[in-house]
Design a protein around this motif. Structure first.
Motif, PDB file in Angstrom:
ATOM      1  N   VAL A   1       0.801  -1.260  -0.101  1.00  0.00           N
ATOM      2  CA  VAL A   1       0.088   0.048   0.159  1.00  0.00           C
ATOM      3  C   VAL A   1       0.964   1.222   0.163  1.00  0.00           C
ATOM      4  O   VAL A   1       1.118   1.700   1.104  1.00  0.00           O
ATOM      5  CB  VAL A   1      -0.936   0.123   1.144  1.00  0.00           C
ATOM      6  CG1 VAL A   1      -2.026   1.037   1.146  1.00  0.00           C
ATOM      7  CG2 VAL A   1      -1.733  -1.302   1.487  1.00  0.00           C
ATOM      8  N   PRO A   2       1.370   1.688  -1.153  1.00  0.00           N
ATOM      9  CA  PRO A   2       2.407   2.663  -1.198  1.00  0.00           C
ATOM     10  C   PRO A   2       1.663   4.146  -0.622  1.00  0.00           C
ATOM     11  O   PRO A   2       2.480   5.033  -0.461  1.00  0.00           O
ATOM     12  CB  PRO A   2       2.850   2.770  -2.700  1.00  0.00           C
ATOM     13  CG  PRO A   2       2.301   1.813  -3.266  1.00  0.00           C
ATOM     14  CD  PRO A   2       1.462   0.874  -2.521  1.00  0.00           C
ATOM     15  N   ALA A   3       0.420   4.153  -0.745  1.00  0.00           N
ATOM     16  CA  ALA A   3      -0.099   5.570  -0.550  1.00  0.00           C
ATOM     17  C   ALA A   3       0.043   5.886   0.938  1.00  0.00           C
ATOM     18  O   ALA A   3       0.102   6.909   1.243  1.00  0.00           O
ATOM     19  CB  ALA A   3      -1.625   5.425  -1.064  1.00  0.00           C
ATOM     20  N   LEU A   4       0.299   4.644   1.796  1.00  0.00           N
ATOM     21  CA  LEU A   4       0.570   4.840   3.283  1.00  0.00           C
ATOM     22  C   LEU A   4       1.888   5.769   3.520  1.00  0.00           C
ATOM     23  O   LEU A   4       1.917   6.440   4.133  1.00  0.00           O
ATOM     24  CB  LEU A   4       0.630   3.820   3.862  1.00  0.00           C
ATOM     25  CG  LEU A   4      -0.723   2.922   4.317  1.00  0.00           C
ATOM     26  CD1 LEU A   4      -0.467   1.538   4.723  1.00  0.00           C
ATOM     27  CD2 LEU A   4      -1.651   3.970   4.951  1.00  0.00           C
ATOM     28  N   LEU A   5       2.973   5.585   2.523  1.00  0.00           N
ATOM     29  CA  LEU A   5       4.121   6.161   2.770  1.00  0.00           C
ATOM     30  C   LEU A   5       3.931   7.629   2.441  1.00  0.00           C
ATOM     31  O   LEU A   5       4.526   8.642   2.624  1.00  0.00           O
ATOM     32  CB  LEU A   5       5.146   5.746   1.799  1.00  0.00           C
ATOM     33  CG  LEU A   5       5.640   4.234   1.966  1.00  0.00           C
ATOM     34  CD1 LEU A   5       6.494   3.791   0.904  1.00  0.00           C
ATOM     35  CD2 LEU A   5       6.113   4.441   3.330  1.00  0.00           C
ATOM     36  N   ARG A   6       2.853   8.131   1.490  1.00  0.00           N
ATOM     37  CA  ARG A   6       2.819   9.586   1.268  1.00  0.00           C
ATOM     38  C   ARG A   6       1.593  10.204   2.180  1.00  0.00           C
ATOM     39  O   ARG A   6       0.883  11.176   1.862  1.00  0.00           O
ATOM     40  CB  ARG A   6       2.194   9.497  -0.260  1.00  0.00           C
ATOM     41  CG  ARG A   6       3.291   9.216  -1.165  1.00  0.00           C
ATOM     42  CD  ARG A   6       2.822   9.646  -2.762  1.00  0.00           C
ATOM     43  NE  ARG A   6       1.726   8.613  -3.286  1.00  0.00           N
ATOM     44  CZ  ARG A   6       1.793   7.235  -3.351  1.00  0.00           C
ATOM     45  NH1 ARG A   6       2.879   6.834  -3.369  1.00  0.00           N
ATOM     46  NH2 ARG A   6       0.705   6.697  -3.681  1.00  0.00           N
TER      47      ARG A   6
END
Length: 115
Positions: free
Chosen positions: A104-109
């Motif tokens: 879930v790369p959106a968590l990093l942003r």
């Protein structure tokens, strides 16, 4: 001859090492309530209304599992030692976070702001 305390006061002195520990326990209990309210409020403020029930359910599940997890970790620490249990549990946590970040790369942003 000094009189020994009896009744409830005597029982409390028998089970509590000192009045300082009792005061510390009372302070922790008083501080836990505002923390719980603040935690739930922040969680609800940062969550979309459609999923608030699910998010609070996950939070309660993690809080409810803590006594069982403490029992398991304590038992493991008796067998393999505290350092090894801390190393293993920390490694598992870091691995879980890394997998979650990759999936879930959106968590990093995520900044915490809802646009």
């Amino acid at each position: 001859m000094a009189r020994r305390p009896g009744g409830i006061l005597g029982g409390l002195r028998a089970i509590l090492p000192s009045s300082a520990s009792f005061a510390l326990m009372a302070l922790i209990g008083v501080a836990a309530s505002p923390f719980g309210v603040l935690q739930a409020t922040l969680l609800l403020m940062m969550t979309e209304p459609q999923v608030q029930g699910r998010v609070l359910g996950i939070q309660e599940l993690t809080i409810g599992v803590m006594p069982l997890a403490s029992l398991v970790l304590g038992s493991a620490a008796e067998v393999i030692g505290v350092v090894h249990v801390a190393l293993i549990s920390g490694t598992l946590r870091a691995t879980f976070i890394a997998i979650l970040a990759l999936r879930v790369p959106a968590l990093l942003r995520y900044s915490g702001h809802v646009d």
